[in-house]
Design a protein around this motif. Sequence first.
Motif, PDB file in Angstrom:
ATOM      1  N   THR A 192       0.822  -1.216   0.000  1.00 59.70           N
ATOM      2  CA  THR A 192       0.000   0.000   0.000  1.00 59.70           C
ATOM      3  C   THR A 192       0.853   1.262   0.000  1.00 59.70           C
ATOM      4  O   THR A 192       0.622   2.194  -0.788  1.00 59.70           O
ATOM      5  N   VAL A 193       1.843   1.309   0.887  1.00 61.89           N
ATOM      6  CA  VAL A 193       2.655   2.519   1.042  1.00 61.89           C
ATOM      7  C   VAL A 193       3.486   2.800  -0.199  1.00 61.89           C
ATOM      8  O   VAL A 193       3.521   3.939  -0.696  1.00 61.89           O
ATOM      9  N   PHE A 194       4.150   1.797  -0.749  1.00 58.56           N
ATOM     10  CA  PHE A 194       5.049   2.071  -1.874  1.00 58.56           C
ATOM     11  C   PHE A 194       4.305   2.258  -3.195  1.00 58.56           C
ATOM     12  O   PHE A 194       4.795   2.949  -4.085  1.00 58.56           O
ATOM     13  N   LYS A 195       3.107   1.726  -3.308  1.00 58.08           N
ATOM     14  CA  LYS A 195       2.264   2.073  -4.456  1.00 58.08           C
ATOM     15  C   LYS A 195       1.883   3.554  -4.405  1.00 58.08           C
ATOM     16  O   LYS A 195       1.806   4.231  -5.429  1.00 58.08           O
ATOM     17  N   HIS A 196       1.668   4.057  -3.188  1.00 58.62           N
ATOM     18  CA  HIS A 196       1.278   5.459  -3.018  1.00 58.62           C
ATOM     19  C   HIS A 196       2.320   6.410  -3.586  1.00 58.62           C
ATOM     20  O   HIS A 196       1.981   7.493  -4.078  1.00 58.62           O
ATOM     21  N   PHE A 197       3.591   6.024  -3.550  1.00 59.61           N
ATOM     22  CA  PHE A 197       4.665   6.893  -4.030  1.00 59.61           C
ATOM     23  C   PHE A 197       4.945   6.722  -5.522  1.00 59.61           C
ATOM     24  O   PHE A 197       5.935   7.221  -6.033  1.00 59.61           O
ATOM     25  N   GLY A 198       4.063   6.018  -6.211  1.00 59.00           N
ATOM     26  CA  GLY A 198       4.167   5.925  -7.662  1.00 59.00           C
ATOM     27  C   GLY A 198       4.900   4.724  -8.194  1.00 59.00           C
ATOM     28  O   GLY A 198       5.028   4.567  -9.419  1.00 59.00           O
ATOM     29  N   ALA A 199       5.397   3.846  -7.314  1.00 59.99           N
ATOM     30  CA  ALA A 199       6.130   2.668  -7.776  1.00 59.99           C
ATOM     31  C   ALA A 199       5.175   1.600  -8.291  1.00 59.99           C
ATOM     32  O   ALA A 199       4.021   1.514  -7.864  1.00 59.99           O
TER      33      ALA A 199
END
Length: 474
Positions: A192-199
Motif C-alpha cells: 500500500t505505502v510504496f504504491k502510493h509513491f508511484g512505484a
Amino acid sequence: MTVKFGTSGLRGLSTDLVGSVSALYSTAFARHMLDSGALKPGAPIVVGRDFRPSSPQISATILAAVKRLGLHPIDCGTIPTPALALYGASIGAAGIMVTGSHIPADRNGIKFYRPDGEINKADEEAITRLAQELHADQGANRVEAGSGEDREAEATKLFIDRNLGMLAPDALEGKRIGVYQHSSVARDMLVTVFKHFGATVFPLGRSEQFIPVDTEAVSPDTVVKLAQWTDELALDAVLSTDGDGDRPLVADEHGVPLRGDLLGLIASRFLGAKVVATPVTSNSGLEQDGSFVVRRTRVGSPFVIAAMEDALAAGETGVLGFEANGGLMLGSDFTLGEKLITALPTRDSFLPAMAVLGTAAERGLSLSQLVEDFSLPVALSDRLENYASERSTSLMARLRASREQLSAFLAPLGELATVSDIDGLRVTLADGRVIHFRPSGNAPEMRCYVEAADKASAAALLEEGLSLLGRWSA
C-alpha cells in the motif's frame, strides 16, 4: 520455565509460552504498570501479534489476563510492532506484542510497552521479580481465552497515514519494487505505502506458513530468491521485513541486501539527525560521516533507547537511533518539508526503506550505486544456530580471561591491535580488519560480525571466524 528477557523482549520456546507462562508474565507486566502509576484501573492496553502458529493462543491468554486485572483490553490483531506502539502512544495505552521476530516458529516472544514507549531494563527486572513472586498464584497463571475490543483497522490506518507523507506522491514514479511478503505482518502495508509513491509494486513469495527472516543475517536461500526476482522482473529493489515488521530488508537491483547500519546512516542524513545512538556492532565508518554525533551502546533496543533518552535529557535535538539490523528509532520529533514526524522510540522498518529509496531516486542512482557512494568499510555478519548458551558463555569467559588466551584463539586470523567488550568481544586486528564475537541475547546462537576493506577480505574473515567458533568446545 525457560523463558527470559533478551535484547528485545521476553523469549522462549513456543511450548513454554503457550499457556500459563504468558498469563503469568502479562499479569506481572500489568501489575507493574498499575503499581508504578503508569496505568490506572480501567486504562486501555493494546495487544498485537505476528503470524506464528502459537501467537493467536498466546494473545488470547494475554487478553484474558489483563482484563482480570481490571484493564481494558484492545485487540489490534496481526499488525507490525511499530504500528502497535504508535497506536498505543496515540491513545495513552500500554501495549503487548506477541512475536518472536526473526527466530524460528518453534520459539516465540512477548514485547512490552509502557504508554510512553518500550520498557527498559529496570522494568524487565521488576516484571521478572513480580513473575517469580506470582509463580504459585493460581489466578496469575490462569489460562483462558480472552478477547478485546477490535481496533485493528484503526491502528493500521494510523500507521499507514504516518508513512504516506514521508516522500512526495510521485517520488518513486517509474520504479519497479518487489515486496517479499512471506509471513510478515507488514506485507500488505508495504504494498500500500510504496504504491502510493508511484512505484509499480510486485508482491512476491507470500506464505501462509511462518518463515523466519533475519534481516541482519540474510539466509543463502533468501539471497537466491532476491537475485532471481530482480533478474526475472527487472526490479529496482526488493523490500521485506522480519516477522513482526520492525526490521527492514532492502535489496538492490541485483538482489543484494543492503546492510542495516547503512540504511540507518542514509535515514539519519535523510532526516537531518544531530545525535545518533547505535550499538557497537554497527559499521565503524559511521563516525567518519561527520553529519552527526555517534553514541555507541550495547546491542538491544533498550540500550539504544536509553542512550537517546540521555541525549534528550541533555537538551539535544534531532535524536534517533538504529541497530545493525536496520530498525530505526526516533527519539525526538523530526520535520520533513511540512510534515511533522512524531517521535517513535521503537524499531521501525518503513522509514529507513523509504529514506533509502527516496534518496536514490532523488540522486538518480541505483541502489548499488548509492551503496558505493557512501564508501563504508565492507561489513558482513552471520551466525551459528543451535549454539548452546552454556557453550557460548564458556567461550566468552575464556576469551575475556586474558589477552594471551584471546590472542591464541585468534592467532589464525592475525595479530590483535585493540579490543572492546561493550557487548561481546570486538577485536581490531593489526591490519585494520575487525572481528566481533557476540552470543545472541534472544536465541541459542553465536553471532560473528566482521569488517574489511573489500568484500572478498570480509567474506574470508567471516568464514574463518565462524570456523573458529564452530571448532571450539568447552
